[in-house]
Motif scaffolding. Structure first.
Motif, PDB file in Angstrom:
ATOM      1  N   GLN A 104     -10.132  27.111   6.948  1.00 29.52           N
ATOM      2  CA  GLN A 104      -9.297  27.286   5.739  1.00 29.52           C
ATOM      3  C   GLN A 104      -8.496  26.025   5.409  1.00 29.52           C
ATOM      4  O   GLN A 104      -7.965  25.876   4.320  1.00 29.52           O
ATOM      5  N   MET A 105      -8.373  25.132   6.375  1.00 28.16           N
ATOM      6  CA  MET A 105      -7.603  23.907   6.144  1.00 28.16           C
ATOM      7  C   MET A 105      -8.472  22.883   5.416  1.00 28.16           C
ATOM      8  O   MET A 105      -9.493  22.442   5.929  1.00 28.16           O
ATOM      9  N   ASP A 106      -8.101  22.560   4.197  1.00 31.12           N
ATOM     10  CA  ASP A 106      -8.784  21.491   3.471  1.00 31.12           C
ATOM     11  C   ASP A 106      -7.754  20.868   2.533  1.00 31.12           C
ATOM     12  O   ASP A 106      -7.721  21.147   1.340  1.00 31.12           O
ATOM     13  N   MET A 107      -6.882  20.084   3.115  1.00 31.27           N
ATOM     14  CA  MET A 107      -5.762  19.519   2.352  1.00 31.27           C
ATOM     15  C   MET A 107      -5.788  17.996   2.411  1.00 31.27           C
ATOM     16  O   MET A 107      -6.307  17.421   3.358  1.00 31.27           O
ATOM     17  N   VAL A 108      -5.215  17.373   1.376  1.00 27.07           N
ATOM     18  CA  VAL A 108      -5.076  15.922   1.395  1.00 27.07           C
ATOM     19  C   VAL A 108      -3.604  15.595   1.135  1.00 27.07           C
ATOM     20  O   VAL A 108      -3.061  15.960   0.093  1.00 27.07           O
ATOM     21  N   THR A 109      -2.970  14.944   2.104  1.00 22.21           N
ATOM     22  CA  THR A 109      -1.548  14.612   1.941  1.00 22.21           C
ATOM     23  C   THR A 109      -1.394  13.191   1.414  1.00 22.21           C
ATOM     24  O   THR A 109      -1.949  12.244   1.981  1.00 22.21           O
ATOM     25  N   PHE A 110      -0.669  13.054   0.311  1.00 17.08           N
ATOM     26  CA  PHE A 110      -0.279  11.737  -0.222  1.00 17.08           C
ATOM     27  C   PHE A 110       1.165  11.500   0.185  1.00 17.08           C
ATOM     28  O   PHE A 110       2.076  12.153  -0.338  1.00 17.08           O
ATOM     29  N   THR A 154       0.889  -1.176   0.000  1.00 18.63           N
ATOM     30  CA  THR A 154       0.000   0.000   0.000  1.00 18.63           C
ATOM     31  C   THR A 154       0.924   1.223   0.000  1.00 18.63           C
ATOM     32  O   THR A 154       1.363   1.676   1.048  1.00 18.63           O
ATOM     33  N   TYR A 155       1.219   1.695  -1.190  1.00 15.16           N
ATOM     34  CA  TYR A 155       2.321   2.641  -1.346  1.00 15.16           C
ATOM     35  C   TYR A 155       1.945   4.102  -1.107  1.00 15.16           C
ATOM     36  O   TYR A 155       2.826   4.951  -1.025  1.00 15.16           O
ATOM     37  N   ALA A 156       0.659   4.381  -0.985  1.00 18.46           N
ATOM     38  CA  ALA A 156       0.267   5.773  -0.712  1.00 18.46           C
ATOM     39  C   ALA A 156      -0.502   5.842   0.598  1.00 18.46           C
ATOM     40  O   ALA A 156      -1.522   5.169   0.759  1.00 18.46           O
ATOM     41  N   ASN A 157       0.016   6.617   1.532  1.00 21.44           N
ATOM     42  CA  ASN A 157      -0.705   6.864   2.771  1.00 21.44           C
ATOM     43  C   ASN A 157      -1.396   8.219   2.596  1.00 21.44           C
ATOM     44  O   ASN A 157      -0.737   9.244   2.430  1.00 21.44           O
ATOM     45  N   VAL A 158      -2.714   8.180   2.606  1.00 21.79           N
ATOM     46  CA  VAL A 158      -3.478   9.384   2.282  1.00 21.79           C
ATOM     47  C   VAL A 158      -4.120   9.929   3.556  1.00 21.79           C
ATOM     48  O   VAL A 158      -4.793   9.189   4.276  1.00 21.79           O
ATOM     49  N   ARG A 159      -3.872  11.201   3.833  1.00 25.94           N
ATOM     50  CA  ARG A 159      -4.389  11.808   5.053  1.00 25.94           C
ATOM     51  C   ARG A 159      -5.109  13.119   4.740  1.00 25.94           C
ATOM     52  O   ARG A 159      -4.460  14.143   4.540  1.00 25.94           O
ATOM     53  N   PRO A 160      -6.430  13.086   4.675  1.00 22.94           N
ATOM     54  CA  PRO A 160      -7.158  14.331   4.449  1.00 22.94           C
ATOM     55  C   PRO A 160      -7.238  15.123   5.754  1.00 22.94           C
ATOM     56  O   PRO A 160      -7.418  14.532   6.828  1.00 22.94           O
ATOM     57  N   ALA A 212      -8.051  13.050  13.279  1.00 20.52           N
ATOM     58  CA  ALA A 212      -7.381  12.945  11.973  1.00 20.52           C
ATOM     59  C   ALA A 212      -7.445  11.540  11.348  1.00 20.52           C
ATOM     60  O   ALA A 212      -6.863  10.590  11.869  1.00 20.52           O
ATOM     61  N   PRO A 213      -8.115  11.410  10.193  1.00 16.22           N
ATOM     62  CA  PRO A 213      -8.244  10.101   9.550  1.00 16.22           C
ATOM     63  C   PRO A 213      -7.142   9.839   8.524  1.00 16.22           C
ATOM     64  O   PRO A 213      -6.404  10.752   8.141  1.00 16.22           O
ATOM     65  N   GLY A 214      -7.065   8.599   8.068  1.00 16.46           N
ATOM     66  CA  GLY A 214      -6.114   8.260   7.011  1.00 16.46           C
ATOM     67  C   GLY A 214      -6.488   6.946   6.350  1.00 16.46           C
ATOM     68  O   GLY A 214      -7.405   6.238   6.796  1.00 16.46           O
ATOM     69  N   ALA A 215      -5.768   6.631   5.271  1.00 19.00           N
ATOM     70  CA  ALA A 215      -5.933   5.321   4.617  1.00 19.00           C
ATOM     71  C   ALA A 215      -4.693   5.041   3.789  1.00 19.00           C
ATOM     72  O   ALA A 215      -4.033   5.965   3.307  1.00 19.00           O
ATOM     73  N   ASN A 216      -4.377   3.752   3.668  1.00 20.97           N
ATOM     74  CA  ASN A 216      -3.259   3.328   2.818  1.00 20.97           C
ATOM     75  C   ASN A 216      -3.832   2.714   1.555  1.00 20.97           C
ATOM     76  O   ASN A 216      -4.711   1.849   1.637  1.00 20.97           O
TER      77      ASN A 216
END
Ligand code: NAP
Length: 420
Positions: free
Chosen positions: A145-151, A123-129, A323-327
């Protein structure tokens, strides 16, 4: 697939993969979803999230056949090992799964179960909105103002685990090789030393950046920012930036333009239908998320930068309880919150299950269950905005009602039923 100590539910169906590389799959109305409650507070937030997500599935005319799987302490009790094949095989077979946190004891002889799991599943991308929910207290003035998604790249960088301990023959061999064969004489101080290697590959970089750009296009986002320390680490982080731009320029045609092109050819004016790819140096980025929060959208970065950056973003929207996330791999999703197992609160029915519940929202979106995802998000927001919260938010909200983990989950379920 046969399993040693877990049972495949006989009332559900597996997700059917049509094209693994292209993330094409069919989700039945009652999918089998492996769930790993995890260590420490996993025993509190796991059942809470299961209840809420199950309620949202039912409220939108579906169901979930949960399949309990184990890792960490619960696996040691059942299997005598930390990460049994049953668990890895179940996630591989059923493709979409959710997990709570796993404890990594310091110096316990294994690196991290989370890292091991991500590597085994690729699972090569850890995604954290990171987005702000109405009513959640925040240390900044304008958290909305914070609405970002980190890959965050999940398999490389200094987290790849290629390192040697001080005092070993291996570390001395590597030091000698670096100094004598590679020409870095007098670069490493004399005396005991630990050495690690930082691999950044074209393959690893490009597949991560592709996922970030695809996400930006699919979700109508304005920009993808490559975050790196390429000014110092030119051949690793600088190369990440260059390969990232290569993907943008060579693979996406008019759908994507770089920031340079934007200024050179369009005087800075962004076309409505294109995603702009730009880059920022990591230290600058950590202050920009505070000073120019709404300038950023989707972030693509390497493992270590992504770890730091997503926690810092998480703090702006309410902290680790939220804070949520997914791989993500190819046709594979393992949802998990950003937080750890917080052992001091384990089993107290106290902590906030929102992070795991919102990780389930990511999982639902991946499954195409957008209505269920929206319902959960709205029900969480409604619960918090009526000041029904767990201890972590309660200490920051005046006049709030402090609920146990399980009571808070029940309140969300009630709101799901009233909003459905
Ligand atoms: P942590 O478990 O995330 O806890 C740090 C602090 O964050 C807690 O003391 C608590 O702060 C707050 N917190 C975390 N989860 C919360 C929740 N659900 N609700 C409310 N507050 C929450 O970090 P850690 O103590 O550094 O790590 C503990 C273990 O977890 C370690 O073994 C670590 O390796 C592991 N870990 C696992 C994962 C994973 O499984 N993906 C991720 C990170 C860490 P207050 O006490 O201030 O309220």
């Amino acid at each position: 697939m046969t399993y040693d100590k877990v049972t495949v539910p006989d009332d559900g169906e597996p997700v059917e993969v049509v094209n693994e590389e292209e993330d094409e799959f069919v989700v039945p109305d009652k999918p089998i979803i492996p769930i790993l409650h995890g260590d420490g507070i996993g025993t509190d937030v796991g059942p809470a999230a299961q209840k809420v997500l199950g309620a949202a599935a039912e409220a939108t005319g579906r169901d979930i056949a949960w399949m309990r799987v184990y890792a960490g302490e619960s696996a040691r009790e059942r299997y005598g090992e930390n990460l049994p094949d049953d668990t890895v095989n179940a996630i591989r077979e059923f493709r979409i799964a959710i997990k709570g946190p796993l404890t990594t004891p310091v110096g316990a002889g294994f690196r991290s179960l989370n890292v091991a799991l991500r590597k085994k599943l690729d699972t090569y991308a850890n995604v954290r909105p990171t987005y702000h929910l109405d009513g959640v207290p925040s240390p900044v003035s304008n958290p909305e103002q914070m609405d970002m998604v980190t890959f965050r790249e999940n398999t490389e960088d200094v987290y790849a685990g290629i390192e040697w301990e001080e005092g070993t023959d291996e570390v001395e061999q590597v030091k000698e090789f670096v100094e004598n064969e590679m020409g870095f004489d007098s670069t490493i101080h004399d005396g005991p030393v630990g050495i690690g290697v930082k691999p950044i590959t074209e393959f690893g970089t490009k597949r991560l950046v592709r996922q970030a750009i695809d996400y930006a296009l699919e979700h109508d986002r304005d920009s993808v920012t490559l975050v790196h320390k390429g000014n110092i680490m030119k051949f690793t982080e600088g190369q990440f930036r260059d390969w990232g731009y290569e993907v943008a320029e060579e693979e996406y045609g008019d759908e994507v333009i770089t920031e340079d092109t934007l200024w050179e050819e369009r005087d800075g004016e962004q076309p409505d239908d294109a995603v702009v790819v730009n880059d920022r140096i990591a230290d600058n980025m950590l202050q920009q998320i505070l000073t120019r929060t709404d300038n950023y959208d989707v972030i693509a970065t390497m493992n270590l930068n992504g770890d730091y950056l997503s926690d810092a973003c998480g703090a702006q929207i309410g902290g680790l309880g939220i804070a949520p996330g997914a791989n993500f791999g190819n046709s594979l999703c393992l949802a998990e919150p950003v937080h750890g197992s917080a052992p001091k609160y384990a089993g107290q029915d106290k902590v906030n299950p929102t992070a795991l519940i919102l990780s389930g929202v990511l999982m639902f979106e991946y499954m195409g269950w957008d209505d269920a995802a929206t319902l959960v998000r709205d029900a969480v927001e409604k619960t918090i905005s009526t000041k029904q919260v767990t201890y972590d938010l309660h200490r920051q909200i005046e006049g709030g009602e402090k609920l146990a983990t399980s009571e808070y989950a029940d309140a969300i379920v009630e709101n799901i039923e009233s909003l459905a």
